[in-house]
Design a protein around this motif. Structure first.
Motif, short mmCIF file in Angstrom:
data_model
loop_
_atom_site.label_atom_id
_atom_site.label_comp_id
_atom_site.label_asym_id
_atom_site.label_seq_id
_atom_site.Cartn_x
_atom_site.Cartn_y
_atom_site.Cartn_z
N PHE A 268 0.82 -1.19 0.00
CA PHE A 268 0.00 0.00 0.00
C PHE A 268 0.86 1.25 0.00
O PHE A 268 1.90 1.30 0.66
CB PHE A 268 -0.91 -0.01 1.23
N VAL A 269 0.41 2.27 -0.73
CA VAL A 269 1.11 3.55 -0.77
C VAL A 269 0.25 4.66 -0.17
O VAL A 269 0.66 5.34 0.77
CB VAL A 269 1.52 3.92 -2.20
N ALA A 270 -0.94 4.84 -0.72
CA ALA A 270 -1.81 5.93 -0.27
C ALA A 270 -3.23 5.67 -0.72
O ALA A 270 -3.48 4.93 -1.67
CB ALA A 270 -1.32 7.28 -0.82
N ALA A 271 -4.19 6.30 -0.05
CA ALA A 271 -5.59 6.21 -0.44
C ALA A 271 -6.28 7.53 -0.16
O ALA A 271 -5.83 8.33 0.67
CB ALA A 271 -6.29 5.08 0.32
N ILE A 272 -7.39 7.75 -0.86
CA ILE A 272 -8.13 9.00 -0.73
C ILE A 272 -9.62 8.72 -0.80
O ILE A 272 -10.08 7.88 -1.57
CB ILE A 272 -7.68 10.00 -1.83
N SER A 273 -10.38 9.44 0.01
CA SER A 273 -11.81 9.23 0.10
C SER A 273 -12.54 9.79 -1.11
O SER A 273 -11.96 10.44 -1.98
CB SER A 273 -12.35 9.87 1.38
N TRP A 274 -13.85 9.57 -1.15
CA TRP A 274 -14.67 10.04 -2.25
C TRP A 274 -14.50 11.53 -2.50
O TRP A 274 -14.36 11.96 -3.66
CB TRP A 274 -16.16 9.79 -1.96
N GLY B 56 -12.10 13.46 -1.22
CA GLY B 56 -10.74 13.91 -1.08
C GLY B 56 -10.43 14.45 0.30
O GLY B 56 -9.30 14.88 0.55
N GLY B 57 -11.40 14.43 1.20
CA GLY B 57 -11.21 15.01 2.51
C GLY B 57 -10.40 14.16 3.46
O GLY B 57 -9.90 14.67 4.47
N ARG B 58 -10.29 12.89 3.19
CA ARG B 58 -9.50 12.01 4.03
C ARG B 58 -8.48 11.28 3.18
O ARG B 58 -8.81 10.73 2.13
CB ARG B 58 -10.40 10.99 4.73
N THR B 59 -7.25 11.32 3.62
CA THR B 59 -6.16 10.61 2.96
C THR B 59 -5.38 9.81 3.98
O THR B 59 -5.28 10.19 5.15
CB THR B 59 -5.21 11.57 2.24
N ILE B 60 -4.84 8.70 3.55
CA ILE B 60 -3.97 7.89 4.39
C ILE B 60 -2.74 7.52 3.59
O ILE B 60 -2.80 7.37 2.36
CB ILE B 60 -4.67 6.63 4.94
N TYR B 61 -1.63 7.36 4.29
CA TYR B 61 -0.37 7.08 3.66
C TYR B 61 0.37 5.98 4.40
O TYR B 61 0.29 5.87 5.62
CB TYR B 61 0.53 8.32 3.63
N ALA B 62 1.11 5.20 3.65
CA ALA B 62 2.03 4.26 4.26
C ALA B 62 3.18 5.02 4.89
O ALA B 62 3.61 6.07 4.38
CB ALA B 62 2.55 3.27 3.22
N ILE C 57 -1.39 12.38 -2.27
CA ILE C 57 -2.44 11.86 -3.13
C ILE C 57 -3.54 12.90 -3.26
O ILE C 57 -3.87 13.60 -2.30
CB ILE C 57 -2.99 10.52 -2.59
N SER C 58 -4.11 13.03 -4.44
CA SER C 58 -5.19 13.97 -4.67
C SER C 58 -6.08 13.44 -5.78
O SER C 58 -5.73 12.48 -6.48
CB SER C 58 -4.65 15.36 -5.02
N ARG C 59 -7.23 14.06 -5.94
CA ARG C 59 -8.13 13.65 -7.01
C ARG C 59 -8.91 14.85 -7.53
O ARG C 59 -9.17 15.80 -6.79
CB ARG C 59 -9.09 12.55 -6.54
N ASP C 60 -9.26 14.78 -8.79
CA ASP C 60 -10.08 15.79 -9.43
C ASP C 60 -11.26 15.04 -10.04
O ASP C 60 -11.15 14.45 -11.12
CB ASP C 60 -9.29 16.54 -10.49
N LYS D 81 -12.09 1.27 -5.18
CA LYS D 81 -13.00 0.42 -4.43
C LYS D 81 -14.35 1.08 -4.30
O LYS D 81 -14.44 2.32 -4.22
CB LYS D 81 -12.42 0.07 -3.05
N THR D 82 -15.40 0.28 -4.28
CA THR D 82 -16.75 0.82 -4.28
C THR D 82 -17.29 1.09 -2.88
O THR D 82 -18.28 1.80 -2.73
CB THR D 82 -17.71 -0.14 -5.00
N SER D 83 -16.68 0.55 -1.86
CA SER D 83 -17.14 0.79 -0.50
C SER D 83 -16.67 2.16 -0.02
O SER D 83 -15.77 2.77 -0.61
CB SER D 83 -16.65 -0.31 0.44
N ALA D 84 -17.25 2.61 1.07
CA ALA D 84 -17.08 4.00 1.48
C ALA D 84 -15.82 4.27 2.28
O ALA D 84 -15.38 5.41 2.37
CB ALA D 84 -18.29 4.45 2.30
N PHE D 85 -15.23 3.24 2.85
CA PHE D 85 -14.11 3.44 3.76
C PHE D 85 -12.78 3.36 3.03
O PHE D 85 -12.57 2.50 2.18
CB PHE D 85 -14.15 2.39 4.88
#
Length: 124
Positions: A47-53, A55-61, A70-73, A99-103
């Motif tokens: 795992f490297v990084a993830a971002i919520s729907w 973009g308000g929550r991000t997690i990093y290894a 990580i960011s998204r547009d 992933k389709t789930s919310a978390f």
């Protein structure tokens, strides 16, 4: 269905920067949690990084904290990974995932869609 295509592969010297992009086609991109994973030769995918729907929550290894962002547009159906202060240990094939789930999740098994990967090589 969603298709993911990574771009931004390249060769960069240690200490340099690189931005990876993940372009999504299909439906529902803005509702997906997105993540980046990487796999070095001879090693497990990690795992490297993830971002919520939103973009308000991000997690990093831990190995990339403070260096990667990580960011998204959602308007462009695109996710980015800005990589700074690159190290030779960052050399790997990087994969975009959705992933389709919310978390947000760091587990590869939680992700439903995967790109083909883009190779990043960091020279010392």
């Amino acid at each position: 269905q969603v298709q993911l295509v990574e771009s931004g592969l390249g060769l960069v010297q240690a200490g340099g920067s690189l931005r990876l992009s993940c372009a999504a086609s299909g439906r529902g991109f803005s509702s997906y949690v997105m993540g980046w994973f990487r796999q070095a030769q001879g090693k497990e995918r990690e795992f490297v990084a993830a971002i919520s729907w939103s973009g308000g929550r991000t997690i990093y290894a831990d190995p990339v904290k403070g260096r990667f962002s990580i960011s998204r547009d959602n308007a462009k159906n695109t996710m980015y990974l800005q990589m700074n202060s690159l190290k030779p240990e960052d050399t790997a094939v990087y994969y975009c995932a959705a992933k389709t789930s919310a978390f947000t999740s760091s587990w590869a098994s939680d992700y439903d869609y995967w790109g083909q990967g883009t190779r990043v090589t960091v020279s010392s």
